[in-house]
Design an enzyme around this catalytic site. Structure first.
Site, PDB file in Angstrom:
ATOM      1  N   SER A  92      -0.106  -2.859   3.647  1.00 12.25           N
ATOM      2  CA  SER A  92       0.765  -2.587   2.653  1.00 12.25           C
ATOM      3  C   SER A  92       1.060  -3.345   1.860  1.00 12.25           C
ATOM      4  O   SER A  92       0.994  -2.705   0.802  1.00 12.25           O
ATOM      5  CB  SER A  92       1.661  -0.988   3.004  1.00 12.25           C
ATOM      6  N   HIS A 119       6.754  -3.592   0.997  1.00  8.78           N
ATOM      7  CA  HIS A 119       6.087  -2.939  -0.592  1.00  8.78           C
ATOM      8  C   HIS A 119       6.273  -3.510  -2.477  1.00  8.78           C
ATOM      9  O   HIS A 119       5.805  -4.251  -2.419  1.00  8.78           O
ATOM     10  CB  HIS A 119       6.316  -1.208  -0.894  1.00  8.78           C
TER      11      HIS A 119
END
Length: 205
Positions: free
Chosen positions: A133, A184
């Site tokens: 991610s 992220h």
């Protein structure tokens, strides 16, 4: 005629080589880990390359910064990351080219892992983490910069779509448990900065 212009003239969606290989590696690694053990078991994943800041910073196991980006905790974790990467990764590869895309993806993967490890160390959180991610958010950040530089649109993507996706994803991470927000946000910023440096807008025709 460049690969980008061939795509535009054909009007067909195509997978790009490096992005396809990256997705393939993630799937193969997951299937292998699933075959030999339990991908939802933190200790098992730690033993097979997950990130853990004491080992990274104290035992100098720097390889974990990269290996952790290719392992996933369960099928849904893999599916969600690969679905997004399949949808937008090929757009970025066509815009940057294979070499620059490879550099950006790996830099976002390693950089987001390092930021996550540093954040966990500062907060004394002994978290075992993994997943693509951070790199995927690097792709989103890079595409947002490139779309903006192309007057708000690139192929089938718009700056509004990407901005809404990024905001929604980060909001989901902040309001959910077990989400690595440091990775992220770090990946997103790394991708955006590298895109600003690496991207050169192609001439039309």
């Amino acid at each position: 005629m460049t690969e980008y212009n061939r795509y535009r003239s054909s009007g067909r969606w195509q997978m790009s080589p490096v992005n396809t290989i990256i997705i393939g590696i993630n799937i193969v690694v997951f299937l292998w880990l699933r075959f030999i053990g339990d991908t939802t078991n933190a200790l098992f994943m730690y033993e097979h390359g997950a990130a853990f800041w004491p080992d990274i910073f104290y035992n100098h196991e720097y390889y974990r910064l990269l290996t952790c980006a290719f392992i996933h905790f369960g099928f849904s974790h893999l599916f969600n990351n690969m679905l997004v990467l399949a949808y937008i990764g090929d757009n970025l590869e066509r815009a940057l080219g294979t070499v620059k895309y490879t550099i950006l993806y790996l830099a976002a993967a390693i950089g987001s892992s390092l930021i996550s490890a540093g954040w966990n160390m500062m907060h004394d959180d002994l978290i075992i983490s993994g997943g693509a991610s951070g790199a995927v958010f690097g792709v989103v950040g890079a595409l947002l910069i490139i779309v903006i530089r192309n007057r708000g649109r690139l192929e089938d993507l718009s700056s509004r779509q990407l901005a809404l996706f990024a905001v929604f994803s980060i909001y989901h991470g902040v309001t959910s448990a077990g989400i690595d927000n440091a990775a992220h946000i770090g990946g997103f910023l790394i991708g955006a900065v590298l895109a600003a440096v690496l991207y050169r807008r192609r001439r039309q025709g």
